[in-house]
Write an enzyme that holds these catalytic residues in place. Structure first.
Site, mmCIF file in Angstrom:
data_model
loop_
_atom_site.group_PDB
_atom_site.id
_atom_site.type_symbol
_atom_site.label_atom_id
_atom_site.label_comp_id
_atom_site.label_asym_id
_atom_site.label_seq_id
_atom_site.Cartn_x
_atom_site.Cartn_y
_atom_site.Cartn_z
ATOM 1 N N ASN A 120 -0.340 9.246 -19.767
ATOM 2 C CA ASN A 120 0.089 7.879 -19.500
ATOM 3 C C ASN A 120 0.076 7.633 -17.993
ATOM 4 O O ASN A 120 0.699 8.368 -17.222
ATOM 5 C CB ASN A 120 1.504 7.683 -20.067
ATOM 6 N N TYR A 174 -3.428 0.629 37.916
ATOM 7 C CA TYR A 174 -2.643 -0.160 36.966
ATOM 8 C C TYR A 174 -2.929 -1.631 37.198
ATOM 9 O O TYR A 174 -2.798 -2.132 38.333
ATOM 10 C CB TYR A 174 -1.142 0.091 37.114
ATOM 11 N N ARG A 185 -3.131 -1.958 26.900
ATOM 12 C CA ARG A 185 -1.986 -2.495 26.178
ATOM 13 C C ARG A 185 -2.266 -3.929 25.716
ATOM 14 O O ARG A 185 -3.264 -4.538 26.097
ATOM 15 C CB ARG A 185 -0.750 -2.410 27.075
ATOM 16 N N GLY A 227 16.823 2.540 -15.794
ATOM 17 C CA GLY A 227 15.533 2.961 -16.295
ATOM 18 C C GLY A 227 14.453 1.912 -16.173
ATOM 19 O O GLY A 227 14.698 0.735 -15.881
ATOM 20 N N ARG A 256 13.373 12.370 -4.013
ATOM 21 C CA ARG A 256 12.554 13.508 -3.603
ATOM 22 C C ARG A 256 11.834 13.274 -2.275
ATOM 23 O O ARG A 256 11.345 14.214 -1.659
ATOM 24 C CB ARG A 256 11.550 13.862 -4.705
#
Length: 498
Positions: free
Chosen positions: A185, A381, A348, A93, A28
């Site tokens: 449960n 920079y 960074r 299961g 799902r």
């Protein structure tokens, strides 16, 4: 199947084993990523379950894997290297998965916790309380339960007139009376290893799915007249699973609300909890301020009196006392005491700002040490560099660190003044107290106290606009300015002759 682990018993006050069921496909989710590896709040769903169960001090932690085995095992090696993956080759299961796990520890004795790997809201307090209740009652199996407003689709806890747990009934098998029960449960169990082995070995597959259900273990033990029980979770939210993307978003919001609530109770100011997201792995000190639009991720830590935001993302970043980071994106950096970042900066990994340093608007940094009280105010920079104390980097400066093959380092000393629009072509050193002229391309070292000038001398070509751009607005403006200048000069000469 995985090789059997060495036998062991539960340590004093701990538990023999934790078994996490994480072999399901999770169809799902509609994802190539295994369901238990989907992330929220800084951890995978599996990671949250392992964090909740870690305080039980289990001798063994077994994670049953199947679908997406390689990815899950790789993730386990990173986040829980002591956990042991156990392969469930056939998806038969939950009961079969539990049996496969116990087969890996054939001589194990003592209490075993069984939990689904898709319960990201499970808390350590809840599993600890379940174990305490199990021991106090002397049960061979204790199931975690919860009272919910809408139990639709969930297994109901059936109790007798004395309140003893007698069965877990799935919705499709429940009577109208049982469907009205709101105790469900939670999918978390503590059972004694021997009793679990016995019951799991008796499970059948006579059901719609043709699988062995872990929930049937309780009924088998009740039939033996073995002592079983249920312990209710204090907060029903703890037991919510996660089966699709909508539920993932809902669990993410709930988890974040919990984190923010804890921070605010501890003295952190969160201006707008609706737009503030903080991972469970983050630390924020009292008297820190988180403005709207803040995202704190990974191992980020924010110290007291620091201000973060608005509109800021910090990942694996340290913000020290009294510092501020405004409208910026910061990865793997250290922002020192009373340093300032932003707005609109990008720091960074490897960026280190010393006390009082500043990285201003529209600045990108990477692998740089900015010294105490030094400034990179705007439009620059700075990469692979060391900047000393009290220096100023002028606007539009670029540390040219990459030659197309390798990165190179730039050294800027103390109290240096780098002129605007300077290119510092690494490797290069600018010595203490030196200057560079605006617009320079610095390719060789500048000695301490020197002025580095690396630009062509300016030359003005008189009358160029009038000759080459006649009739333009610029030419007309130049001509008007020339006429005005001539008139002024004539007036000055007339006054001088009087």
């Amino acid at each position: 199947m995985s090789e059997p682990l060495q036998p062991g018993t539960a340590p004093e006050g701990g538990i023999a084993a934790v078994v996490v069921l994480a072999a399901g496909q999770g169809t799902r989710m509609r994802s190539a990523t295994p369901k238990v590896l989907h992330a929220l709040g800084g951890r995978s769903m599996l990671g949250h379950v392992l964090a909740a169960t870690a305080p039980l001090a289990a001798r063994h932690t077994l994670v049953v894997v199947g679908a997406g085995r390689e990815a899950v095992e790789e993730h386990l090696a990173q986040v829980a290297p002591d956990a042991r993956p156990v392969l469930q080759e056939e998806q038969r299961g939950s009961g079969h998965a539990a049996a496969v796990a116990l087969a890996a520890v054939p001589d194990l004795e003592g209490p075993v916790l069984l939990v689904n790997g898709d319960a990201p809201l499970l808390r350590r307090e809840t599993v600890t309380a379940l174990l305490d209740a199990h021991r106090a009652a002397g049960n061979v199996l204790t199931v975690l339960t919860a009272e919910v407003d809408d139990p639709t689709g969930l297994g109901r806890i059936v109790r007798d007139a004395d309140g003893a747990v007698r069965a877990i009934v799935e919705q499709r098998d429940a009577t109208p009376e049982q469907r009205a029960v709101r105790e469900i449960n939670a999918g978390v169990y503590v059972g004694e290893a021997a009793a679990l082995r016995r019951a799991l070995g008796s499970l059948g597959e006579d059901n719609d799915q043709g699988e062995q259900y872990l929930t049937d273990v309780l009924g088998l033990l009740v039939a033996e007249d073995a002592p079983v029980g249920g312990a209710a979770a204090e907060d029903p939210v703890d037991v919510l699973g996660c089966n699709d993307r909508r539920e993932l978003a809902a669990r993410r919001r709930t988890l974040n609300d919990r984190v923010l609530d804890e921070l605010m109770r501890a003295g952190v100011t969160v201006v707008d909890p609706a737009t503030t997201w903080v991972d469970v792995t983050v630390t924020v000190a009292p008297d820190a301020l988180l403005e709207p639009g803040v995202h704190l991720r990974g191992t980020t830590s924010v110290a007291t009196a620091a201000v973060v935001g608005p509109d800021t993302t910090l990942v694996d970043t340290t913000v020290e006392e009294g510092a501020s980071v405004v409208r910026s994106h910061v990865l793997g950096a250290v922002v020192g005491p009373h340093a300032a970042v932003g707005p609109f900066s990008y720091l960074r990994p490897g960026t280190r700002l010393s006390a009082g340093a500043k990285v201003g608007a529209f600045v990108e940094t990477k692998n740089v040490q900015v010294g105490e009280d030094s400034k990179v105010p705007h439009l620059s920079y700075v990469g692979d560099a060391t900047i000393g104390r009290g220096s100023n980097i002028g606007a539009a400066t670029v540390f040219v660190n990459y030659d197309g093959v390798e990165k190179h380092h730039t050294e800027v000393g103390d109290h240096v003044r780098i002129g605007s629009d300077t290119m510092l072509v690494a490797p290069v050193t600018v010595g203490d107290g030196a200057y560079t002229a605006a617009g320079s391309v610095i390719t060789t070292d500048v000695p301490p106290g020197a002025m580095g000038v690396a630009r062509a001398r300016q030359r003005n070509v008189a009358g160029w606009v009038t000759r080459r751009r006649p009739g333009t607005a610029a030419a007309k403006a130049a001509e008007a300015a020339g006429d005005a200048g001539a008139e002024a000069a004539a007036h000055t000469r007339a006054e001088a002759s009087e």
